[in-house]
Design an enzyme around this catalytic site. Structure first.
Site, PDB file in Angstrom:
ATOM      1  N   GLN A  23       0.846  -1.316   0.029  1.00 60.39           N
ATOM      2  CA  GLN A  23      -0.229  -0.024  -0.065  1.00 60.39           C
ATOM      3  C   GLN A  23       0.769   1.472  -0.011  1.00 60.39           C
ATOM      4  OE1 GLN A  23      -2.828  -1.775   3.187  1.00 60.39           O
ATOM      5  NE2 GLN A  23      -4.097  -0.488   2.136  1.00 60.39           N
ATOM      6  N   ARG A  80       4.006  -0.178  13.016  1.00 61.54           N
ATOM      7  CA  ARG A  80       3.492  -1.406  12.542  1.00 61.54           C
ATOM      8  C   ARG A  80       3.848  -1.361  10.887  1.00 61.54           C
ATOM      9  NH1 ARG A  80      -1.976  -3.836  10.888  1.00 61.54           N
ATOM     10  NH2 ARG A  80      -1.185  -5.982  10.453  1.00 61.54           N
ATOM     11  N   ASN A 168      -1.570 -10.943   8.229  1.00 59.52           N
ATOM     12  CA  ASN A 168      -2.678  -9.625   8.840  1.00 59.52           C
ATOM     13  C   ASN A 168      -4.030 -10.078   8.206  1.00 59.52           C
ATOM     14  OD1 ASN A 168      -3.529  -6.876   9.127  1.00 59.52           O
ATOM     15  ND2 ASN A 168      -4.143  -7.068   6.889  1.00 59.52           N
ATOM     16  N   GLU A 169      -5.197 -10.178   8.904  1.00 61.33           N
ATOM     17  CA  GLU A 169      -6.430 -10.438   8.419  1.00 61.33           C
ATOM     18  C   GLU A 169      -6.501 -11.532   7.402  1.00 61.33           C
ATOM     19  OE1 GLU A 169      -8.092  -6.706   6.967  1.00 61.33           O
ATOM     20  OE2 GLU A 169      -7.902  -5.681   8.856  1.00 61.33           O
ATOM     21  N   GLU A 354      -5.000  -2.064  14.050  1.00 63.03           N
ATOM     22  CA  GLU A 354      -5.551  -1.180  13.133  1.00 63.03           C
ATOM     23  C   GLU A 354      -6.910  -0.582  13.605  1.00 63.03           C
ATOM     24  OE1 GLU A 354      -6.095  -2.506   8.927  1.00 63.03           O
ATOM     25  OE2 GLU A 354      -4.053  -3.490   9.146  1.00 63.03           O
ATOM     26  N   TRP A 401      -4.762   3.354  12.117  1.00 60.10           N
ATOM     27  CA  TRP A 401      -4.674   3.165  10.432  1.00 60.10           C
ATOM     28  C   TRP A 401      -5.093   4.352   9.788  1.00 60.10           C
ATOM     29  CZ3 TRP A 401      -2.191  -0.660   7.437  1.00 60.10           C
ATOM     30  CH2 TRP A 401      -2.543  -0.485   6.166  1.00 60.10           C
ATOM     31  N   GLU A 408      -5.491   2.009  -1.301  1.00 64.07           N
ATOM     32  CA  GLU A 408      -6.491   1.311  -0.623  1.00 64.07           C
ATOM     33  C   GLU A 408      -7.078   0.192  -1.412  1.00 64.07           C
ATOM     34  OE1 GLU A 408      -7.536   0.909   2.568  1.00 64.07           O
ATOM     35  OE2 GLU A 408      -9.138  -0.037   2.041  1.00 64.07           O
ATOM     36  N   TRP A 409      -6.259  -0.528  -1.774  1.00 67.88           N
ATOM     37  CA  TRP A 409      -6.628  -1.885  -2.349  1.00 67.88           C
ATOM     38  C   TRP A 409      -7.767  -1.842  -3.523  1.00 67.88           C
ATOM     39  CZ3 TRP A 409      -2.961  -4.914  -0.940  1.00 67.88           C
ATOM     40  CH2 TRP A 409      -2.636  -4.932   0.366  1.00 67.88           C
TER      41      TRP A 409
END
Ligand code: GBH
Length: 448
Positions: A23, A80, A168-169, A354, A401, A408-409
């Site tokens: 990102q 992070r 992550n997630e 986040e 975050w 943003e994806w």
């Protein structure tokens, strides 16, 4: 928040901010980096807003020193970030690429020089494309590849990184990437996505062992969690909320903390490719659990023929972010308390890894970026963390975050989450009002 009603946080509480490699870094074709699944996915027509790519993103690969200076100005106690597997081990197999590790070493050392604790996430969704071509997380072998990569990063940084986060997630990566196909790798497999759950979890467990073997003391996993709010007290809505909670909050946490999968019998056809001994590997002891919180989820009984044991109706009656997500700060307190009660003695210290919101921020004529809604958002959520701590939950850190507006994806550059505004034409960074607000909060807390 005014001094008088400021909540008190424990000594040593980490005030942080977060980003992820894909990102922010850019420099997609530099330093020996290989393409990731996101480099491939952004090229699909219609996959990303405005056809945006992350070839440059925030150019953090070149501007990291300026970004670390911003972190120092904020007074962060921890930062992070994630390492890109594609930089460290291009293609996802073979020897380490020293140039890739050099970058993360420079970043880590710059943080340490400023007294900022590095918190390193090994996987934030950017799988090497070569591994995807061999099946990605649908293949068990990817878990072993990940453990090898984790070892390569730790060989270089085990002595300097304060906290290691494996994944992550994994829930979002599985659902968005493999069930719905709206994120890379873009596979709409629905229930066929489930092997990606087990293989990510196995990867986590195998990586923990590699990290421990290199002397790493603090290891965590970060899950995206959301309190499941039943649409009513009707039994059908309660059952739907329970099913959703198992999928979203427990699928990636029970195996890690309890060594067993939750009962998923409310779902038609969940099959997990578990082999003997896997759950023992997956449940290796941890030193922290990271929770990413954005919003609660309203859950109702499914409409007939829905294929899933729940419906997710729109939530109304709350302010919303630019993304349309409802703003419910107390949901964070609820989530932290839920985990505290659910897992009891099996729960390691919690970290909010986040939390944040997107708003349509613009640089004003006077050079400031007024973002009062983000200040309200952060203030409310920080207070929710304080309330959870007061209720007895062991929360050790909070990471906003994000440090920077970034890629943003699927939304490309259209959703701004940063404390710092980024002009993606000029790469100019402008601290938003929320940056100054957070700086003052941190100064008051760390000095207190
Ligand atoms: C995180 O994912 C990611 O780790 C990070 O990379 C990302 O930039 C950040 O959040 C902001 O998106 O029902 O339509 O309201 C968050 C995953 C999944 C959380 C969608 C909020 C609400 C979807 N998000 N979810 S919706």
């Amino acid at each position: 928040m005014s001094v008088a009603d400021r909540p008190r946080f424990p000594e040593g509480f980490w005030w942080g901010a977060a980003t992820s490699a894909f990102q922010v870094e850019g420099a997609a074709a530099e330093g020996g980096r290989s393409p990731s699944i996101w480099d491939a996915f952004v090229r699909r027509p219609g996959a990303v807003a405005d056809g945006a790519t992350a070839e440059t993103a925030c150019d953090h690969y070149h501007r990291y020193a300026e970004d670390v200076a911003l972190m120092a100005e904020l007074g962060l106690s921890a930062y992070r970030f994630s390492t890109a597997w594609t930089r460290v081990q291009p293609g996802g197999s073979g020897p380490a690429n020293p140039e890739g590790l050099d970058f993360y070493e420079r970043l880590t050392d710059a943080l340490l020089e400023r007294g900022i604790a590095p918190v390193l996430t090994l996987f934030h969704w950017d799988l090497p494309q070569e591994l995807q071509e061999r099946g990605g997380w649908l293949e068990r072998d990817t878990a072993y590849r990940f453990a090898e990569y984790a070892g390569l990063v730790a060989d270089r940084l085990a002595d300097r990184v304060d906290m290691w986060i494996t994944l992550n997630e994994p829930f979002v990566h599985m659902i968005y990437g493999y069930a719905w196909g709206i994120h890379a790798p873009g596979l709409p497999l629905v229930y066929g996505a489930l092997p990606a759950a087990h293989h990510q979890l196995l990867a986590h467990g195998l990586a923990v062992a590699e990290l421990r073997a290199r002397g790493v003391r603090s290891v965590a996993i970060t899950n995206n969690c959301s309190p499941a709010w039943p649409a009513s007290r009707e039994p059908a809505d309660l059952a739907a909320a329970d099913a959703y909670d198992r999928l979203h909050n427990r699928l990636f946490t029970d195996p890690v903390l309890l060594g067993e999968y939750p009962d998923l019998s409310a779902f038609d056809s969940i099959e997990l490719p578990v082999q003997d001994g896997d759950l023992k590997v997956i449940s290796a002891p941890l030193d922290g659990l990271g929770l990413n919180y954005y919003r609660p989820t309203l859950v109702a009984a499914p409409s007939p023929g829905a294929g899933l044991p729940f419906d997710l109706p729109e939530m109304t009656g709350h302010p919303i972010t630019a993304f349309g997500w409802p703003i419910v700060p107390d949901g964070l307190r609820e989530l932290l308390e839920l985990f505290h009660h659910r897992y009891g003695g099996a729960l390691p210290p919690l970290y909010v890894t986040e939390n944040g919101a997107s708003f349509p921020d613009v640089v004003a004529d006077d050079g400031t970026v007024p973002d009062p809604s983000r200040i309200d958002f952060l203030d409310g959520h920080v207070r929710a963390v304080a309330a959870a701590i007061d209720a007895g939950v062991d929360v050790r850190g909070y990471f906003a975050w994000s440090l920077l507006d970034n890629f943003e994806w699927a939304e490309g550059y259209t959703q701004r989450f940063g404390l710092v505004h980024v002009d993606f034409e000029t790469q100019r960074r402008t601290p938003k009002d929320s940056f100054h607000w957070y700086r003052d909060l941190i100064a008051a807390q760390r000095g207190a």
